[in-house]
Design a protein around this motif. Structure first.
Motif, PDB file in Angstrom:
ATOM      1  N   ILE A 164      -3.666  11.202   2.829  1.00 63.84           N
ATOM      2  CA  ILE A 164      -4.643  10.461   2.041  1.00 63.84           C
ATOM      3  C   ILE A 164      -4.460   8.978   2.304  1.00 63.84           C
ATOM      4  O   ILE A 164      -3.424   8.401   1.994  1.00 63.84           O
ATOM      5  N   ASP A 165      -5.459   8.392   2.928  1.00 70.22           N
ATOM      6  CA  ASP A 165      -5.566   6.990   3.335  1.00 70.22           C
ATOM      7  C   ASP A 165      -4.577   6.628   4.446  1.00 70.22           C
ATOM      8  O   ASP A 165      -3.488   7.181   4.537  1.00 70.22           O
ATOM      9  N   ALA A 166      -5.043   5.710   5.276  1.00 70.15           N
ATOM     10  CA  ALA A 166      -4.304   5.358   6.496  1.00 70.15           C
ATOM     11  C   ALA A 166      -4.222   3.838   6.632  1.00 70.15           C
ATOM     12  O   ALA A 166      -4.885   3.235   7.475  1.00 70.15           O
ATOM     13  N   PRO A 167      -3.379   3.203   5.808  1.00 69.88           N
ATOM     14  CA  PRO A 167      -3.296   1.733   5.862  1.00 69.88           C
ATOM     15  C   PRO A 167      -2.835   1.217   7.221  1.00 69.88           C
ATOM     16  O   PRO A 167      -3.318   0.200   7.696  1.00 69.88           O
TER      17      PRO A 167
ATOM     18  N   ASP B 167      -7.341  -1.967   4.539  1.00 70.42           N
ATOM     19  CA  ASP B 167      -5.965  -1.553   4.242  1.00 70.42           C
ATOM     20  C   ASP B 167      -5.889  -0.095   3.785  1.00 70.42           C
ATOM     21  O   ASP B 167      -4.849   0.356   3.291  1.00 70.42           O
ATOM     22  N   HIS B 168      -6.986   0.647   3.954  1.00 69.53           N
ATOM     23  CA  HIS B 168      -6.975   2.089   3.711  1.00 69.53           C
ATOM     24  C   HIS B 168      -7.402   2.892   4.940  1.00 69.53           C
ATOM     25  O   HIS B 168      -7.262   4.114   4.953  1.00 69.53           O
TER      26      HIS B 168
ATOM     27  N   ASN C 180       0.827  -1.214   0.000  1.00 68.90           N
ATOM     28  CA  ASN C 180       0.000   0.000   0.000  1.00 68.90           C
ATOM     29  C   ASN C 180       0.862   1.264   0.000  1.00 68.90           C
ATOM     30  O   ASN C 180       2.006   1.251   0.440  1.00 68.90           O
ATOM     31  N   TYR C 181       0.228   2.352  -0.445  1.00 68.16           N
ATOM     32  CA  TYR C 181       0.828   3.670  -0.304  1.00 68.16           C
ATOM     33  C   TYR C 181      -0.118   4.585   0.463  1.00 68.16           C
ATOM     34  O   TYR C 181      -1.340   4.539   0.275  1.00 68.16           O
TER      35      TYR C 181
ATOM     36  N   LEU D   8      -7.941  12.158   4.769  1.00 66.86           N
ATOM     37  CA  LEU D   8      -8.906  11.980   3.682  1.00 66.86           C
ATOM     38  C   LEU D   8      -8.913  10.498   3.293  1.00 66.86           C
ATOM     39  O   LEU D   8      -7.856   9.926   3.027  1.00 66.86           O
ATOM     40  N   LEU D   9     -10.097   9.905   3.262  1.00 65.07           N
ATOM     41  CA  LEU D   9     -10.216   8.469   3.002  1.00 65.07           C
ATOM     42  C   LEU D   9     -10.882   8.226   1.654  1.00 65.07           C
ATOM     43  O   LEU D   9     -11.936   8.785   1.365  1.00 65.07           O
ATOM     44  N   THR D  10     -10.256   7.360   0.835  1.00 64.34           N
ATOM     45  CA  THR D  10     -10.827   7.073  -0.483  1.00 64.34           C
ATOM     46  C   THR D  10     -11.939   6.035  -0.424  1.00 64.34           C
ATOM     47  O   THR D  10     -12.904   6.122  -1.175  1.00 64.34           O
TER      48      THR D  10
END
Ligand SMILES: [Zn+2]
Length: 258
Positions: free
Chosen positions: A32-35, A62-63, A16-17, A55-57
């Motif tokens: 942006i996203d917090a895996p 895993d995000h 993940n990124y 900010l969550l997609t």
């Protein structure tokens, strides 16, 4: 951690990124996203930044799994996510939908509708940095798997991104570049662009450098999901003279079976 123009790229979990954008003037730091929390906190500490925006997609674990620990560490941080998925995202301070704009010290993030991988998936476009945070919708050399949505939804999602400028850099949620490129090679990509990228990916891997941040202009020469309208791509997919939507769906199906 790598910094590419305004975007700090953080490798998380296995592939993940997560991304940070910081504005020195306001002190705003947007994730942006917090895996997972640990590598993101390490990057923030190293930079001396304090997290203000998350900010969550989309809702996949895993995000979002890092959100709770990050909120504990940075109590001032607020969370934005799709109103449509509020019931399965971490508690949101701000529910947003397509067409909304999230104003921050680092610029305004336009919320774009991005269903297909999940139905409530959104993407964030930061015009100031010419950066598209696409989560698991448009990916480098590919697109996300259709877990909930339809091929038509993902087609429309990617058509929406295709209207962005060529200079737009794509920051997707995973590093699937190698597998996606191997697959993309079946569908008549631009030969020169393919050769360049085939040579580049091993160098990036050796350096531990990210594969994201490719431009939309380059992707128009490689990514079959941005090229489904081209006759040579339809031919390669075994669907000559078919509409782009059908070619797109066929390519996505072939990837599932690859
Ligand atoms: Zn996902």
């Amino acid at each position: 951690m790598h910094t590419q123009d305004a975007v700090t790229i953080i490798r998380c979990l296995s592939d993940n990124y997560a991304y940070l954008i910081h504005d020195a003037g306001s002190g705003d730091t947007i994730l942006i996203d917090a895996p997972e929390a640990a590598p993101i906190q390490a990057a923030l500490t190293q930079q001396g930044w304090s997290l203000t925006h998350i900010l969550l997609t989309h809702h996949h674990a895993d995000h979002i799994d890092g959100v709770a620990a990050l909120r504990d560490a940075y109590p001032q941080a607020q969370v934005w996510g799709a109103a449509a998925d509020a019931h399965r995202l971490p508690p949101l301070d701000h529910s947003v939908g397509p067409g909304d704009v999230i104003d921050t010290g680092a610029g305004s993030f336009a919320v774009m509708d991005a269903p297909g991988h999940t139905v409530g998936h959104v993407a964030f476009y930061l015009a100031r940095a010419q950066a598209l945070f696409s989560g698991d919708s448009l990916m480098v050399h590919g697109c996300g798997r259709l877990f909930e949505g339809t091929a038509q939804q993902m087609f429309d999602t990617i058509a929406g991104f295709a209207a962005l400028p060529d200079e737009t850099r794509i920051y997707s949620g995973h590093d699937y570049a190698k597998a996606n490129l191997d697959f993309a090679a079946r569908f008549a990509p631009d030969a020169q662009a393919l050769a360049l990228r085939v040579a580049e990916l091993p160098r990036l891997a050796e350096a531990g450098a990210p594969t994201v941040g490719v431009t939309l202009g380059d992707e128009r020469r490689l990514n079959p999901y941005l090229r489904a309208h081209l006759p040579q791509v339809a031919q390669a997919a075994g669907m000559p003279d078919s509409p782009a939507e059908a070619v797109f769906a066929e390519i996505r199906q072939q990837k599932d079976n690859a």
